[in-house]
Design an enzyme around this catalytic site. Structure first.
Site: not given
Ligand code: AGP
Length: 615
Positions: A2, A27, A75, A101-102, A488, A492, A495, A511, A610
């Site tokens: 928040c 935020r 939030w 906020n908390g 993962e 990272k 992307e 393999h 995002k």
């Molecule tokens: C991860 O770094 C990416 N931004 C992307 O793979 C993301 O995790 C994926 O689109 C899923 O998003 P969500 O967790 O909001 O469902």
């Protein structure tokens, strides 16, 4: 997270507080509100939606004159986003208002006690409980607002940054802090209160940042008096001269949101298990699980559906659930699951994981699973999001808004929630011993400090990034619980730096992929002491013998890998199932530094959004 803003001085409070709320929009939030004092009464307006919606509502509802005001962007953590749950909140008498906020962990028990004393509650929030606790103390102890706040906060467990106003004491605002940030801007006969300095930076560069367990009475003429909440002792105010500009403050002084969010992980993990994990009592409290425990215990299997990083968290969950709770788990890409005509029955439990709670493929997969009778449980970071509303029950991660497109703190907080669920189910099923259960709870509580420790390798990781920033292809290897972390780490790097990278189970190299190894191929290998360590070391030897460049993510003090690898990055020791929470940290930082060195747009990488709300 928040956002809180307050003003007390000689100017009209409304424009200052409203603009301050706009400054805190970064935020992330789902509702906003404001309370003003015009010398007679408190005027309050609040709404679900954006600050501009609040502005429109204020124009309709209240006069905006007054030289004292507090404002809030919410939030949601307790209670869905709606007008009633928005802040500020009145006390029952209407004399007091609060913004917060908390998270108050023991708000339920406090609420029950207050209900017995005749208090009524309009909202589902922990904040409304706090303001009525303060009112109750003020009345029963016959003390002033400041003392009432202090006594009340000594009954509270949790995190808070609060501002409280009493219309019968109009020349002061009382603030207090524990776990959430609170800054006081020092002007000429005027004072500002905010979650950070962005709302008052244009008025003053002088600020006091309260420390944890400190409170302050901010008086229009007399200034700021700071006390320790616990023992009422006075604290000498330390007034800082702010050097940061607006943009730097929004990013918490970090160059990018992604780096800020990587560093927020200790706090985010702690906020995520706060109120759920009680290691001393050996309890995990999760109402979404408690209320549906039979469904989980009687499930034929658990199907995890997610995308991207959330899918990687789901893969970690598969290893953890099967190892601890002995429940069969399948992890599905939501985009595949929704179209492959999967076999789903009422005996299936689906766990849908999503940071944004808006990913179209995941939402569609949930609807499909529900249509076939499955019970669907959501793990989301955005309260009231589409997926949170579509699922039958759920548990929120409390990572706070994740602005950077590349998911970081969402991943570690998702794993935290999933680990709590797995441990809870394992305890219920008796598939782990009491001692093992307690050991895992105690170790989970140590993870935030161990993440802090892992973050200290940042300068070293930056050097490693410098070495490999020109690579055209990279391999990421891991075994067991760390195989998903390898995936993962590769995602990272891909992307945000646009370098091709692949994650693989370490043993799978022979393999096929080992054909790729040569002196131009950096191979990031997760080789912590726990879990098939010796086998990973032999995989490393296979790579070394083919001139591959090896960067080992190892347990502090490791020597075997150190003697083989070109670089090592150490993480603290922990239990095997918790290693993903630590091994992912260097891989996040590595991808961040490589992307910065390549001058990429770290927070908004090309082609990405995002939240992927379309197919
Ligand atoms: C991860 O770094 C990416 N931004 C992307 O793979 C993301 O995790 C994926 O689109 C899923 O998003 P969500 O967790 O909001 O469902």
């Amino acid at each position: 997270m928040c956002g809180i803003v307050g003003y007390i001085g000689e100017r009209e409070a409304y424009p200052i507080v409203l603009e301050g709320l706009k400054r805190l929009e970064y935020r992330g939030y789902d509702s906003a509100g404001i309370a003003l004092y015009d010398g007679q009464d408190i005027k309050l307006s609040k709404t679900k939606g954006k600050v501009m919606d609040l502005e429109a509502r204020v124009d309709q509802e209240i006069e905006t004159n007054g030289t004292v005001g507090i404002g809030h962007t919410r939030w949601a953590t307790h209670g869905v986003p709606n007008d009633v749950n928005s802040h500020p909140h009145y006390s029952n008498s209407g004399d007091l208002v609060i913004i917060h906020n908390g998270i108050i962990e023991n708000y339920e028990s406090l609420k029950q006690e207050l209900i017995k004393r005749g208090y009524i509650f309009k909202s589902d929030t922990d904040t409304e409980v706090l303001i009525n606790l303060i009112e109750d103390v003020k009345k029963n102890e016959n003390v002033k607002l400041g003392k009432a706040v202090q006594i009340a906060l000594n009954q509270v467990i949790g995190a808070y940054a609060i501002a409280v106003f009493d219309k019968n004491k109009p020349n002061e605002i009382v603030v207090a802090k524990l776990g959430s940030p609170l800054a006081i801007g020092i002007g000429e006969n005027e004072f500002f209160i905010a979650s950070d300095a962005t709302p008052f930076l244009e008025y003053t560069k002088k600020a006091i940042y309260l420390e944890d367990e400190e409170m302050a009475i901010v008086r229009r003429k007399k200034g700021v008096k700071i006390r320790k909440i616990k023992n009422d002792s006075l604290v000498a105010p330390y007034i800082q001269e702010l050097q940061m500009n607006l943009e730097q403050i929004v990013k918490g002084g970090y160059e990018h949101f992604m780096l800020k969010e990587i560093y927020e992980q200790p706090h985010a993990i702690k906020d995520t298990y706060r109120g759920r994990l009680r290691a001393k009592q050996g309890i995990i409290k999760m109402s979404g699980i408690d209320d549906n425990i039979e469904k989980f215990l009687n499930a034929n299997r658990i199907i995890v559906i997610a995308c991207g990083t959330s899918w990687h968290a789901g893969l970690v969950a598969e290893y953890i659930f099967e190892d601890l709770a002995r429940i069969p788990v399948e992890v599905e890409y939501a985009s595949e699951f929704r179209y492959r005509n999967p076999i789903i029955t009422e005996k299936d439990v689906v766990i849908a994981i999503s940071q944004s709670g808006e990913t179209a493929d995941t939402l569609a997969a949930i609807k499909l699973a529900k249509s076939k009778g499955a019970f669907v449980f959501g793990v989301c970071n955005v309260v009231g999001s589409s997926i949170a509303r579509e699922t039958h029950a759920g548990a929120y991660t409390h990572a706070g808004p994740e602005i950077g497109v590349a998911s970081t703190k969402a991943f570690t907080t998702q794993i935290t929630v999933l680990t709590l669920i797995a441990l809870k189910l394992a305890k219920e099923k008796g598939s782990i011993s009491n001692s093992k259960f307690h050991l895992h709870l105690q170790e989970l509580e140590l993870i935030p400090s161990k993440v802090e420790q892992a973050l200290k390798s940042d300068p070293h990781i930056k050097i490693v990034a410098e070495t490999y920033k020109e690579a055209k292809n990279c391999l990421y290897l891991g075994r067991g619980f760390n195989f998903p972390v390898a995936l993962e780490g590769a995602l990272k790097l891909k992307e945000i730096s646009y370098i091709h990278a692949e994650g693989y189970p370490a043993a799978e190299m022979k393999h096929g992929p080992i054909a790729l190894i040569d002196e131009h191929m950096p191979v990031f290998v997760i080789a912590t002491k726990k879990g098939h360590y010796e086998k990973v070391v032999s995989n490393i030897q296979e790579i070394k013998s083919r001139k591959g460049k090896i960067i080992g993510i190892v347990t502090e003090g490791d020597t075997d890998v150190k003697n083989l690898a070109d670089h090592i990055i150490e993480v603290p020791e922990t239990l095997e199932i918790l290693t993903p929470l630590l091994t992912t940290i260097p891989l996040q930082l590595l991808s961040y530094h490589i992307a910065v060195l390549l001058d990429k747009n770290v927070d908004q990488p090309r082609n990405l959004a995002k939240s992927v709300t379309v197919e």
